[in-house]
Structure formats: structure tokens, C-alpha cells
Scaffold this active site. Structure first.
Site, PDB file in Angstrom:
ATOM      1  N   GLY A  94     -28.326  18.376   8.755  1.00  0.00           N
ATOM      2  CA  GLY A  94     -28.115  16.949   9.006  1.00  0.00           C
ATOM      3  C   GLY A  94     -26.928  16.387   8.245  1.00  0.00           C
ATOM      4  O   GLY A  94     -26.344  15.379   8.657  1.00  0.00           O
ATOM      5  N   GLU A 120     -24.030  17.163  10.379  1.00  0.00           N
ATOM      6  CA  GLU A 120     -24.163  16.313  11.573  1.00  0.00           C
ATOM      7  C   GLU A 120     -23.824  14.859  11.260  1.00  0.00           C
ATOM      8  O   GLU A 120     -23.196  14.170  12.057  1.00  0.00           O
ATOM      9  CB  GLU A 120     -25.597  16.438  12.116  1.00  0.00           C
ATOM     10  CG  GLU A 120     -25.877  17.845  12.609  1.00  0.00           C
ATOM     11  CD  GLU A 120     -27.357  18.099  12.857  1.00  0.00           C
ATOM     12  OE1 GLU A 120     -28.143  18.020  11.902  1.00  0.00           O
ATOM     13  OE2 GLU A 120     -27.714  18.367  14.000  1.00  0.00           O
ATOM     14  N   ALA A 146     -31.290  17.397   6.328  1.00  0.00           N
ATOM     15  CA  ALA A 146     -32.502  16.577   6.359  1.00  0.00           C
ATOM     16  C   ALA A 146     -33.412  17.029   5.223  1.00  0.00           C
ATOM     17  O   ALA A 146     -33.349  18.182   4.793  1.00  0.00           O
ATOM     18  CB  ALA A 146     -33.191  16.756   7.702  1.00  0.00           C
ATOM     19  N   GLU A 202     -30.271  25.390  10.082  1.00  0.00           N
ATOM     20  CA  GLU A 202     -31.649  25.077  10.498  1.00  0.00           C
ATOM     21  C   GLU A 202     -32.375  26.304  11.038  1.00  0.00           C
ATOM     22  O   GLU A 202     -33.593  26.407  10.951  1.00  0.00           O
ATOM     23  CB  GLU A 202     -31.637  23.975  11.579  1.00  0.00           C
ATOM     24  CG  GLU A 202     -31.205  22.607  11.097  1.00  0.00           C
ATOM     25  CD  GLU A 202     -29.708  22.346  11.211  1.00  0.00           C
ATOM     26  OE1 GLU A 202     -28.920  23.324  11.322  1.00  0.00           O
ATOM     27  OE2 GLU A 202     -29.330  21.164  11.211  1.00  0.00           O
TER      28      GLU A 202
END
Ligand code: CAA
Length: 258
Positions: free
Chosen positions: A109, A112, A65, A132
């Protein structure tokens, strides 16, 4: 539709979607995720597309992200705005198969997103991770849930707690990726695999995708029943008649998606 953060090409019934924010290693900002959700939805609705390949650059599938975009956000911003929910749900609604072709970093992300696809092909230089924890947060798009289903609790816990990266060989050994290919051959190999899927009966392809995905959501007994009912229902298709006749007549099947 024109996009700024992704590039979409359609080649021989396969949509190739490239994440394209090289200045940020394809970090997933709001615009990229919205464009990706839109492009995947369009590919799903486009009759000329029978399979989808999602990729990044050689250096990065996606480095997670977008930290610059997230850094100033408050709890209320992300909770009320339901950060990442809409694009993730849009990807899950796609009924055509999506192959993630991962080269370089697939972190946070990015890892993911790859796991949200139907399966992952990795280049030899791929690196997967859920770092993260180093940012004082945890994974937010499935890194504690899907990764655990893929690689088991011990490795998932290791990766989520230490933030270490997993290379392509370990990812294949652990069941995170289905195949590893030479880095320079990633896109041709992924497109060839997608091309093979595109040749099949799309009715059976959708049923297979639904049935495998159902195994994540239900008990074994219910999943087996769901599979059997789909299997039975495919006997109502012309493609079942054609596929079995072609085998017996020792010729290639001509599927018509009927
Ligand atoms: N968000 C925003 N920008 C990012 C980024 C990210 N996730 N990852 C890399 N970038 C940017 C860098 O800031 C840098 O930009 P500038 O040149 O403007 O400074 C550019 O991409 C190149 O990155 P590096 O200079 O850091 O490249 P490197 O080769 O030295 O390192 C890397 C590569 C190891 C991937 C490193 O960039 C890195 O650790 N990135 C962050 C990885 C990460 O923590 N991801 C998780 C994000 S949180 C998340 O994803 C939450 C969730 O579950 C949804």
C-alpha cells in the site's frame, strides 16, 4: 485539526504532509489513512496552499497496509467495510498537485499510495515493491493496475508475482519515478519542485493535472480532444494573456490565477 499519525506543515504555499508512525514503518492503518484523507482535503481547500508534498521518514515512506490490523479480518469485514476505498477516493478528488517524496521502503500500500500521487521523486535509498503475494493476497490499492501503467506488464508481473523490491535507479529507468535525488536532499528538492509548481498559474496547473490524468481513463483520440478543449479554454484566462505577454517582453510572468 490535530493528527496522531501524520504531521502537516505549510511552508511558502506548499503543504508538507509527513506520515508518522515510526514504530510501524508508517504502515497504513485506518486512522492514518483517514487522517491523510482529511489533511489532503483541507490542503486542497486552503487558499494558502498551491502544491502538496507527501512523504514519510528516511527509513520508510510506508511499509504497506497495516498487517496487524488486517490479519484478523474476514472477507465480509473487508468487502462490506470496503477496505481502503474511501481514503483512496478522497486522495483522487484532490485537485492540487501532490508530489510523493519517497525515501526508504514504499511497499504494498505504500508503493500504491505513492503511485496515487501525481508524480514520485525518489531518494537514492528508496525501495519499491508489491510484496502482498508473500502474505497470501495481492495488491489492493492499484499495485496490479497503476504499476502496470507505469512500468509495463513484464516488470509489474515480476514484482507482483515474486514480491521483489525495485531500487531507485531501476524505478527511474522504468518510469515509476520522475527523478532520483540524494537521500539527505529529498525534502529540500521536493519542496523546491513544489515551489516551482506553486509559481505557475493555478488554472493551468489544474488543467494540466486533469488532462494528464484523463490519459489514463480514455482513448488517445478522446484524450487529445479533452486536452485541446482545455488548451482552448485557457485562452479565456488573464494568465494566458500575462504569460505570453511576459515572454514577449522578456520578463517574469505575474500570474493571478484568473
Ligand atoms: N504492517 C504492520 N507493521 C509493520 C509493517 C506493516 N506493513 N511493516 C513493518 N511493520 C512493523 C514491524 O512489525 C515491526 O514492528 P515490531 O518491532 O513491533 O515487530 C516494525 O514495523 C519494524 O519492522 P521490521 O522489524 O520488520 O523492520 P526491518 O527493517 O527488519 O524490515 C521491512 C523492514 C522489509 C519493510 C519489513 O518490515 C516488511 O517486510 N514489512 C512488510 C511489508 C509488506 O508486506 N507490505 C505489504 C502489506 S499488505 C498491503 O499493503 C496490501 C495492499 O495492497 C493494500
Amino acid at each position: 485539526m490535530a493528527y496522531d499519525c501524520i504531521i502537516v506543515e505549510i511552508e511558502d504555499e506548499v503543504a508538507l504532509i509527513r506520515l508518522n508512525r515510526p514504530e510501524a514503518l508508517n504502515a497504513l492503518n485506518k486512522q492514518l489513512l483517514e487522517e491523510l484523507a482529511q489533511a489532503l482535503t483541507e490542503a486542497d481547500q486552503n487558499d494558502k496552499v498551491r502544491c502538496i508534498v507527501l512523504t514519510g521518514s528516511e527509513k520508510a515512506f510506508a511499509a504497506g497496509a497495516d498487517i496487524k490490523e488486517m490479519a484478523e479480518k474476514s472477507f465480509v469485514d473487508v468487502f462490506v467495510g470496503d477496505l481502503f476505498t474511501a481514503p483512496t477516493e478522497a486522495i483522487l478528488r484532490v485537485r492540487k498537485p501532490i508530489i510523493a517524496a519517497v525515501s526508504g521502503y514504499a511497499l504494498g500500500g505504500g508503493c500504491e499510495l505513492a503511485m496515487t500521487c501525481d508524480f514520485i521523486i525518489a531518494a537514492e535509498n528508496a525501495k519499491f515493491g508489491q510484496p502482498e503475494i508473500n502474505l497470501g493476497v495481492i495488491a489492493g490499492i492499484g499495485g496490479t493496475q497503476r504499476l502496470t501503467r507505469f512500468v509495463g506488464k513484464s516488470k509489474a508481473m515480476d514484482m507482483n508475482l515474486t514480491g521483489r523490491f525495485m531500487d531507485a535507479a531501476e524505478a527511474e529507468r522504468s518510469g515509476l519515478v520522475s527523478r532520483v535525488v540524494p537521500t539527505a536532499k529529498l525534502i529540500p528538492e521536493a519542496m523546491a519542485i513544489a515551489g516551482k509548481i506553486a509559481e505557475k498559474s493555478q488554472v493551468a496547473v489544474r488543467a494540466a493535472k486533469e488532462a494528464v490524468n484523463r490519459s489514463y481513463e480514455t482513448t488517445l483520440r478522446e484524450g487529445l480532444l479533452y486536452e485541446r478543449r482545455l488548451f482552448h479554454s485557457l485562452f479565456a484566462t488573464e494568465d494566458q494573456t500575462e504569460g505570453m505577454a511576459a515572454f514577449l517582453e522578456k520578463r517574469e510572468p505575474q500570474f493571478r490565477d484568473k
